[in-house]
Structure formats: C-alpha cells, structure tokens
Design a protein around this motif. Sequence first.
Motif, short mmCIF file in Angstrom:
data_model
loop_
_atom_site.label_atom_id
_atom_site.label_comp_id
_atom_site.label_asym_id
_atom_site.label_seq_id
_atom_site.Cartn_x
_atom_site.Cartn_y
_atom_site.Cartn_z
N LEU A 277 92.32 -45.62 -25.74
CA LEU A 277 93.67 -46.16 -25.86
C LEU A 277 94.36 -46.24 -24.50
O LEU A 277 95.04 -47.23 -24.19
N LEU A 278 94.18 -45.21 -23.69
CA LEU A 278 94.79 -45.23 -22.35
C LEU A 278 94.19 -46.34 -21.49
O LEU A 278 94.87 -46.90 -20.64
N ALA A 279 92.90 -46.64 -21.72
CA ALA A 279 92.25 -47.72 -20.97
C ALA A 279 92.83 -49.09 -21.32
O ALA A 279 92.67 -50.05 -20.55
N CYS A 280 93.48 -49.19 -22.47
CA CYS A 280 94.06 -50.47 -22.90
C CYS A 280 95.40 -50.76 -22.24
O CYS A 280 95.92 -51.88 -22.33
N VAL A 281 95.98 -49.75 -21.59
CA VAL A 281 97.28 -49.94 -20.96
C VAL A 281 97.13 -50.86 -19.74
O VAL A 281 96.21 -50.69 -18.93
N GLY A 282 98.01 -51.82 -19.62
CA GLY A 282 97.98 -52.73 -18.47
C GLY A 282 97.68 -54.15 -18.88
O GLY A 282 97.94 -54.58 -20.01
N MET A 283 97.11 -54.91 -17.96
CA MET A 283 96.83 -56.32 -18.20
C MET A 283 95.48 -56.48 -18.89
O MET A 283 94.51 -55.79 -18.58
N ASP A 284 95.42 -57.40 -19.83
CA ASP A 284 94.17 -57.75 -20.47
C ASP A 284 93.20 -58.26 -19.40
O ASP A 284 93.55 -59.14 -18.62
#
Length: 501
Positions: free
Chosen positions: A175-182
């Motif tokens: 989930l933390l890896a999903c933070v930011g730009m796609d």
Amino acid sequence: MQDILTYFLHALAPSNLLVILTGTVVGIIVGALPGFTATMGIAILIPLTYTWNASTALIFLGAIYCGSMYGGSISAILINTPGTAAAAATAMDGYAMTRHGRPHEALTEAAVASFWGGQASTIALLFFAPVMAKWAFNFGAQEKFLMAAFGLTIIASLSTKSILKGLMMGCVGLLLACVGMDPVMGRARFTFGTTYLMGGLTMIPAVIGLFSVSQVFSTLRDALKPANPEDIARYKSSRVHLKDFVRYPLTYLRSSIIGIIVGIIPGTGGDVSSYVSYNMGKLFSKERDQFGDGSREGVACCEAANNAVTGGTLIPTLTLGIPGNATTAILLSGLTIHGLAPGYSLFTSGKNITYPFIMALFLANLAFVIIGLLGAKYFARVTLTPQSILSACVLNLSLIGCYGVRGNIRDVYAMLAFGLVGYLLKLYKFNIVPIVLGMILGDIAEEALQQGLILYNGSVPAMFATFFQRPICVVLMLLMVVSVCAPFVMEARKGKQSKSC
C-alpha cells in the motif's frame, strides 16, 4: 589470457593501487553512514575525476561502488541501522548476532561473504558480459512481474513465527508503494493534496526510520551501562581463522549466482537479491531454525548476494548502456564525461580502459576484505558504548543522512514517522522487514504488470496465458510454489518431530 595478465599488471601500478585503496575506504565510510548511499558518494566525487585519465577515474569510482556495498553491513550488524537499503536484510541476523555477543563473528562473515560475492560477479563481468547482457533482453514485463511476485512470496518464510502478521506487514508495504504517481499513467494517488507525496515515499527515510529510529526509541529507557570487561577481553582475543574464508562455500556460490542474475535485470538491485538469497539459503540450510535469530549463514546469504550485484549491474551498463540501478546510472555518466560510449567498442577499441577497470574491481574486493577482517575487532567495540550515548549518535547520523539525500526537511519528518510506527509494531511483535520488502517490490510489480497489460490491450487472461509459454516465467512460477509451500512443510516436520520425541 596474456592480455588479461597485462591489464591486471596495469591495475597493479602504484598509482592505481593508491586510487583503489582510497576509493575502497571512502566507499566503506559512505556505505556505513545511514543515508549516504553509493549513488550519493559517486555523484559527489565524480567532479574530482574530471582532470584524471579515463582509466584512473573509472577505477576510483568502481572502488567506491564495491566498498560501499560492503560498508552498509557494518552499521546494520552493529547498531541495526542499514547503511544502504541492500543491507537491510543483513540486519535481521547480523544485529541478532550482536545482541547475542557475537558482533566480531558477524562482521567477519560479512566481509568474507562480500568478498566472494564481489569476486564472483567480477569474473562474470570479465568473461561473460556480452552473452549475459543479451540474455537479459529475455526479461520482459512478464518476467519482471513474476520476479517481483516471487520476491513477495519470501514474506511467508520471513514470518514463520506469525505468517499472518508477516502477510499483514507485506500488504502495508504494498500500500505504501502505491503512494505517489502512477508509474505508467502518470496519475497522482494517495497524495492527500500534498506535493511531497507526489514523488512517493522514498526508501531512505523508510529504511532508516523503521530500523534505526525505531531502535533508538526502543532504547530510550535504558540507563548508561558500563563496558563489560568480559566483552573487552573477548574482542581483544578474537582471531580470524582460515576456516572463516570457506565456511559456507555452497552458500557463497548460490548467493553469488542469485546476485549476478538479479543485478543484470535493470530496475532491481542489491535489496531484492538479498531477500531472494536469504530465502533460498533458509530453504537449503541445515540450520534453518537459527535464521532470524542470529544465523551466521543468514549473514553470508545476504552479503554474498548484494555484493554480487555490483558486477551484475555493470554488465548491461557497459555492454548495452542500460544502467542496472541508480549507482550504475551515475557511473554511466562518468563514462560519457571521459568520452567513452557503452557497447561492444568498450571491449574492443576501449579495452585498454575497460579491462584495467574490471581488474581493479578484483583488487577493490580484496582491499575491503582485508580492511574488514583487520578492523572487525575494532568495529565491534562500538557495542561497548553506553546505549544512551550510542542511541544519540545513531539518531544524529540518521537525521544528517536522511536530510542529506535530497535536502528536504520533510524527509526527516517522514523518517521520524516511520520510526514511531516501527517502534509500535515492534512492541506488538510485528516483523517490520516485510514492509520494506513490499515497498521495494511493489513498484517493480505494478510497473511490470501495467506494461504487460498494455502489450495485450488490457486483457488479463491473454497476459497471464503467456506465463506458461515463456521458459523463464515457468521457472519463476515453480520457485514461487516452492517458496510458499516450504514454510508450511517445515512447520509440519517440526510438529512430527516434536510428537515423536
């Protein structure tokens, strides 16, 4: 062979030996300091090489690279503060050995395993670079996705005490890896309107916070403790024996091969190889019960693999001009600064520069193992420092290192937040390693998955059908099955043995 000997003698020139020794020492220091990665060290020192000849400049930068990969293990083992992300896996058993009063043993094993991993990868770079670089082209989106998925299955084996808690922490990391730009579509996600989170949660604040700052919080209540006379006597009498160089030969070989293969694949690195090698080592070890609680073999698995990445990442960098990781991207810029173009020409018309550089990597690995073995007993004395003073020093180094990466004070806030979360998780017996693993592999898996779906017009069944048509994918899927089932099989065997007793 005669040419190789000539280039080796060129690397042995007194001026080059001085450059190798200096670069290795600088690399060890850079690697041991929290947040001061090899990438940062090389980037800062490249301007020093502008007036040097190309061969000497590359030798210096390569020595820094080798030294820093080893240096990260020193702080990971002694104070549970990985100097580099690749050394985070080493901290699992290395710091446990320190807690059990065996820091000198852990440091010795780290130096030896790093040496064998580095030498194996240099041999691969010397003899098989063009062939292995072409083989790396077979790794498409499907292979990268399955490689990341295989890495995520390691969470089960890292969390044998509580697989459910381990899986929960792995999901938190994803989930933390999903933070930011796609990574493909370029859309902002989970940024909550802040520009800071648009760049995602970087690894340095997360790793330093979860491992280092959480450890500082855990020791705030400890009083000043005097040095134990027994520990001082043990460090003074500690010796390195010939057996220490060949204690785990199969482990060194297996971990080195894993590190080389992972290093060749662009976008991966020492952190991925360390966890994969650790998992494979645990599967094949006769002392698997000790993994996670102070296993010397566990340290060997991680250090041989992450140091084998050095030569692996240089293979696509030198032959194809494709950097294997951020550090080799900086090295690639060093090549261009000195008028060198990556490709086949480096091994033909530019061989007078390339081959002395490769030979210098042999000498750099030799330099850091000598420094590591001679200095182990002195490095280990860090543990005799009163805990309160040591914690203050660790926190200061962490703050400086985290801020120094990008000069952004919000990275420091993020580090402190991760430290508090890590401290609370440790209180409730959660393993924080799967969080780091999820963050590392989450980006790789998502990007590869989206690229694969684009290739097949968004058809999930069409993409997944190709997994069974590509040999590398089939091998990775088999490894995933073994990795998932192995912890349960081992637990079942333990149950039968305890009943029989």
